[in-house]
Write a protein that holds these residues in place. Structure first.
Motif, PDB file in Angstrom:
ATOM      1  N   PHE A  28       0.832  -1.210   0.000  1.00 16.60           N
ATOM      2  CA  PHE A  28       0.000   0.000   0.000  1.00 16.60           C
ATOM      3  C   PHE A  28       0.867   1.260   0.000  1.00 16.60           C
ATOM      4  O   PHE A  28       0.555   2.236  -0.690  1.00 16.60           O
ATOM      5  N   VAL A  29       1.975   1.231   0.733  1.00 14.48           N
ATOM      6  CA  VAL A  29       2.901   2.374   0.715  1.00 14.48           C
ATOM      7  C   VAL A  29       3.490   2.533  -0.691  1.00 14.48           C
ATOM      8  O   VAL A  29       3.629   3.652  -1.198  1.00 14.48           O
ATOM      9  N   HIS A  30       3.808   1.421  -1.344  1.00 11.66           N
ATOM     10  CA  HIS A  30       4.335   1.473  -2.710  1.00 11.66           C
ATOM     11  C   HIS A  30       3.301   2.048  -3.674  1.00 11.66           C
ATOM     12  O   HIS A  30       3.654   2.850  -4.559  1.00 11.66           O
ATOM     13  N   ILE A  31       2.047   1.664  -3.538  1.00 12.25           N
ATOM     14  CA  ILE A  31       0.988   2.208  -4.398  1.00 12.25           C
ATOM     15  C   ILE A  31       0.902   3.727  -4.214  1.00 12.25           C
ATOM     16  O   ILE A  31       0.764   4.473  -5.193  1.00 12.25           O
ATOM     17  N   ILE A  32       1.008   4.183  -2.983  1.00  9.48           N
ATOM     18  CA  ILE A  32       0.991   5.631  -2.720  1.00  9.48           C
ATOM     19  C   ILE A  32       2.180   6.292  -3.417  1.00  9.48           C
ATOM     20  O   ILE A  32       2.028   7.323  -4.093  1.00  9.48           O
ATOM     21  N   ALA A  33       3.363   5.722  -3.263  1.00  7.04           N
ATOM     22  CA  ALA A  33       4.567   6.298  -3.876  1.00  7.04           C
ATOM     23  C   ALA A  33       4.446   6.327  -5.399  1.00  7.04           C
ATOM     24  O   ALA A  33       4.797   7.326  -6.040  1.00  7.04           O
ATOM     25  N   GLU A  34       3.969   5.244  -5.971  1.00  6.16           N
ATOM     26  CA  GLU A  34       3.803   5.158  -7.428  1.00  6.16           C
ATOM     27  C   GLU A  34       2.814   6.221  -7.910  1.00  6.16           C
ATOM     28  O   GLU A  34       3.054   6.906  -8.908  1.00  6.16           O
ATOM     29  N   THR A  35       1.715   6.368  -7.197  1.00  6.65           N
ATOM     30  CA  THR A  35       0.705   7.352  -7.574  1.00  6.65           C
ATOM     31  C   THR A  35       1.269   8.767  -7.484  1.00  6.65           C
ATOM     32  O   THR A  35       1.100   9.572  -8.401  1.00  6.65           O
ATOM     33  N   ALA A  36       1.959   9.068  -6.391  1.00  5.85           N
ATOM     34  CA  ALA A  36       2.524  10.410  -6.207  1.00  5.85           C
ATOM     35  C   ALA A  36       3.592  10.705  -7.261  1.00  5.85           C
ATOM     36  O   ALA A  36       3.639  11.809  -7.820  1.00  5.85           O
ATOM     37  N   GLN A  37       4.453   9.743  -7.527  1.00 12.29           N
ATOM     38  CA  GLN A  37       5.513   9.948  -8.517  1.00 12.29           C
ATOM     39  C   GLN A  37       4.919  10.249  -9.885  1.00 12.29           C
ATOM     40  O   GLN A  37       5.335  11.190 -10.567  1.00 12.29           O
ATOM     41  N   HIS A  38       3.943   9.460 -10.298  1.00 12.01           N
ATOM     42  CA  HIS A  38       3.363   9.659 -11.617  1.00 12.01           C
ATOM     43  C   HIS A  38       2.449  10.881 -11.669  1.00 12.01           C
ATOM     44  O   HIS A  38       2.283  11.473 -12.741  1.00 12.01           O
ATOM     45  N   ALA A  39       1.888  11.285 -10.549  1.00  5.38           N
ATOM     46  CA  ALA A  39       1.149  12.546 -10.510  1.00  5.38           C
ATOM     47  C   ALA A  39       2.105  13.699 -10.813  1.00  5.38           C
ATOM     48  O   ALA A  39       1.739  14.657 -11.510  1.00  5.38           O
ATOM     49  N   GLY A  40       3.320  13.618 -10.304  1.00 12.49           N
ATOM     50  CA  GLY A  40       4.335  14.626 -10.618  1.00 12.49           C
ATOM     51  C   GLY A  40       4.706  14.624 -12.085  1.00 12.49           C
ATOM     52  O   GLY A  40       4.835  15.684 -12.712  1.00 12.49           O
ATOM     53  N   HIS A  41       4.868  13.429 -12.661  1.00 14.90           N
ATOM     54  CA  HIS A  41       5.140  13.342 -14.098  1.00 14.90           C
ATOM     55  C   HIS A  41       3.997  13.982 -14.881  1.00 14.90           C
ATOM     56  O   HIS A  41       4.230  14.745 -15.821  1.00 14.90           O
ATOM     57  N   ALA A  42       2.767  13.648 -14.493  1.00 15.25           N
ATOM     58  CA  ALA A  42       1.599  14.184 -15.192  1.00 15.25           C
ATOM     59  C   ALA A  42       1.548  15.706 -15.074  1.00 15.25           C
ATOM     60  O   ALA A  42       1.185  16.398 -16.035  1.00 15.25           O
ATOM     61  N   ASP A  43       1.909  16.229 -13.930  1.00 13.86           N
ATOM     62  CA  ASP A  43       1.899  17.671 -13.734  1.00 13.86           C
ATOM     63  C   ASP A  43       2.880  18.351 -14.694  1.00 13.86           C
ATOM     64  O   ASP A  43       2.562  19.397 -15.285  1.00 13.86           O
ATOM     65  N   ILE A  44       4.045  17.771 -14.875  1.00 15.47           N
ATOM     66  CA  ILE A  44       5.033  18.331 -15.808  1.00 15.47           C
ATOM     67  C   ILE A  44       4.493  18.289 -17.236  1.00 15.47           C
ATOM     68  O   ILE A  44       4.592  19.265 -17.988  1.00 15.47           O
TER      69      ILE A  44
END
Length: 169
Positions: free
Chosen positions: A141-157
């Motif tokens: 679950f912590v990994h899912i959070i990290a994956e989501t946050a990381q890709h949210a940053g990519h999407a923001d860029i």
């Protein structure tokens, strides 16, 4: 409160809150874009906004299956790497967002109802996993959070490059 509503507290509530926050930021990043924009590469990367939504949904689904079924659930997905990270013919941003919403509901339900977050499985053999490592449901679950946050940053860029829109700030 209905008889089927589950009250989540403590560690599980914290995990759900953080995951919900990052999913919301991620979804906000694609709000108001067209199908063409969802497929557009705005950087040297192959990543697109629609492809990121599809990828994050699939990754979350795979990790939830890992909790439920073990390492076999993380077998490589169908299609090429490119097809797993972009919208293909017949796929739409709206369809992938709806799919992501359904997967998120399943993840949240599992997090709320799993007997213990300590249940663990060995990770499959892969160059990016430590040999012999096991992950608990908590770690997943912590990994899912990290994956989501990381890709949210990519999407923001990608979104900012597309039209100047920022998720935050």
């Amino acid at each position: 409160m209905t008889s089927t509503e589950i009250v989540v507290t403590g560690e599980r509530a914290d995990l759900l809150e953080v995951l919900t926050k990052h999913r919301g930021l991620f979804r906000f990043t694609v709000h108001g874009i067209t199908e063409d924009q969802a497929r557009l590469r705005t950087t040297v990367s192959e990543l697109t906004l629609g492809g990121l939504i599809k990828h994050v949904a699939s990754v979350e689904q795979g990790w939830v299956r890992f909790i439920q079924e073990g390492p076999e659930a993380l077998a490589a997905g169908e299609g090429s790497w490119e097809d797993q990270h972009r919208l293909t013919d017949g796929e739409t941003l709206a369809g992938e967002l709806a799919r992501y919403e359904e997967i998120a509901k399943q993840t949240d339900e599992l997090l709320a109802t799993l007997d213990t977050l300590d249940v663990s499985h060995p990770l499959p053999t892969a160059p990016w996993f430590e040999p012999g490592a096991k992950w608990s449901a908590r770690r997943v679950f912590v990994h899912i959070i990290a994956e989501t946050a990381q890709h949210a940053g990519h999407a923001d860029i990608i979104r900012e490059t597309l039209d100047g829109q920022k998720s935050m700030g």
